[in-house]
Design an enzyme around this catalytic site. Sequence first.
Site, short mmCIF file in Angstrom:
data_model
loop_
_atom_site.label_atom_id
_atom_site.label_comp_id
_atom_site.label_asym_id
_atom_site.label_seq_id
_atom_site.Cartn_x
_atom_site.Cartn_y
_atom_site.Cartn_z
N LYS A 36 0.84 -1.33 0.05
CA LYS A 36 -0.02 -0.02 -0.09
C LYS A 36 0.97 1.37 -0.19
O LYS A 36 2.16 1.25 0.24
CB LYS A 36 -0.96 -0.15 1.12
CG LYS A 36 -0.22 -0.18 2.62
CD LYS A 36 -1.17 -0.34 3.96
CE LYS A 36 -0.39 -0.17 4.89
NZ LYS A 36 -1.25 -0.38 6.17
N ARG A 134 -11.37 -0.11 14.46
CA ARG A 134 -11.33 0.71 13.16
C ARG A 134 -12.06 -0.29 12.17
O ARG A 134 -13.38 -0.15 12.50
CB ARG A 134 -9.82 0.66 12.81
CG ARG A 134 -9.55 1.99 11.59
CD ARG A 134 -7.90 2.14 11.50
NE ARG A 134 -7.53 0.86 10.87
CZ ARG A 134 -6.23 0.70 10.56
NH1 ARG A 134 -5.31 1.55 10.80
NH2 ARG A 134 -5.79 -0.32 9.79
N TYR A 264 13.68 31.31 4.31
CA TYR A 264 12.57 31.93 4.53
C TYR A 264 12.52 32.13 6.06
O TYR A 264 12.85 31.49 6.87
CB TYR A 264 11.22 31.20 4.30
CG TYR A 264 11.35 30.98 2.74
CD1 TYR A 264 11.30 32.16 2.14
CD2 TYR A 264 11.20 29.94 2.14
CE1 TYR A 264 10.97 31.87 0.41
CE2 TYR A 264 11.18 29.51 0.90
CZ TYR A 264 10.93 30.84 -0.13
OH TYR A 264 10.70 30.65 -1.10
N MET A 312 10.13 24.34 -0.07
CA MET A 312 9.63 23.51 -1.03
C MET A 312 10.57 22.74 -1.74
O MET A 312 10.28 21.38 -2.06
CB MET A 312 8.26 24.26 -1.87
CG MET A 312 7.52 23.34 -2.63
SD MET A 312 6.35 24.10 -3.77
CE MET A 312 5.38 25.10 -2.79
C1 LIG Z 1 -0.35 -1.50 6.89
C2 LIG Z 1 -0.85 -2.70 7.49
C3 LIG Z 1 -0.03 -3.73 7.83
C4 LIG Z 1 1.40 -3.90 7.75
O1 LIG Z 1 1.98 -3.08 8.70
P1 LIG Z 1 3.51 -3.26 8.88
O2 LIG Z 1 3.59 -2.58 10.29
O3 LIG Z 1 4.12 -2.24 7.84
O4 LIG Z 1 4.15 -4.67 8.74
C5 LIG Z 1 -0.76 -4.99 8.11
N1 LIG Z 1 -2.18 -4.97 8.15
C6 LIG Z 1 -2.78 -3.95 7.94
C7 LIG Z 1 -4.27 -4.21 8.31
C8 LIG Z 1 -2.14 -2.93 7.63
O5 LIG Z 1 -3.17 -1.72 7.41
#
Ligand SMILES: *Cc1c(COP(=O)(O)O)cnc(C)c1O
Length: 370
Positions: A36, A134, A264, A312
Amino acid sequence: MSIRATAAYVDLGVLKNNIKKIKLFAAKTKTCLVVKANAYGHGITQISSVAASAGVDALSVATVDEGVMIREMGVTLPIIVLFQHSKGESEAVCHYNLTPVISSDATIPYYEDYCKRHNRKMKVHIKVDTGLSRMGVFLEEVSDFAKSILRYKHIEIEGVSTHLAAADSDEEKLLNYTKEQIDKFMTALKLLEKNKIKVKICHASNSASTLSKAAVHFNMIRFGLAAYGYSPNKNNNIDLHPALSLRSKVLVIKNIKSGTAASYGATWKAKKDTTLAVIPIGYADGLSRSFSNKGKVKIKDKYYNIVGRVCMDQTIIEIGKNSGIEIEDDVLIYGDDSVLNAQTLARTINTIPYEILTSITERVPRVYIE
Ligand SMILES: *Cc1c(COP(=O)(O)O)cnc(C)c1O
């Protein structure tokens, strides 16, 4: 190939080695690499395309769009969408054969409708909320939730998962919290079994819980950060190396008089006559403005302070007189370095390595090394 002086170099050999080492911690379980957020800044397309050869069994993403992108590019591994998506994304989930982790039944009728039209079946994973509050359904709801899904003829419950809130901590109180979460998850698995609902894949472990001493891996681990070379836990005996290094070059060098301000807001002033170097990286590349007057960079084995505000597109450092530094010298922003890595940088500005890595923006070219 034209690349900017500023680029993120990703060593795929290091990534594969990290994965190999992590797999030893979770022998016999399936592995799901989390890609992700542009593979934590490393580049989702490249990382996904080497994942299979690194020996992982599945990939996971946060959004349907991320899943679609890597499927279109030719990834054949299972792609798990970690979080509940909207109804409007259901068609794409089915079309691209993504495996959604569901926390609500809102999208189920859409899957069923698609599968009926295309005469196929699809797999979903159920998420159980064991304490993160969550995603996920509560323990008390899990059996009814599963049964309601199985009323749809074209949908198979392939997996069950949960996510831990504090697996990276070794504080007594939080260790207990993790244990309670694991206990709840096991109860959920038992409840499903009692109701004769068979699931093939159970997953709860992120990087922290995969590597912790009290690890419970079930039959698949989902790990991100550790693969990229950082351990979320303080104490463990795994030797991981950051796969990514963010580098730039000195493009301008100038001598300034004592009392002259830099950047800045004129927040920094030279205490004596000195020399500055200007580096073409700024907060729009992912070097947080919080490093203003706080961060360091490395040039030829020496560390130099960032002076004044990070802009930036530029950052100014003080190299002092007679540093021997020349135009076009390489600058390490962070990488596999004991002083400058995503973990130490995170501590400097009170955040976590996840945020440091995912902050690298699109305009920073990623360069891959085997
Ligand atoms: C991001 C995520 C992971 C991975 O977590 P790490 O700490 O990077 O290993 C696993 N499960 C879910 C549901 C996540 O959102």
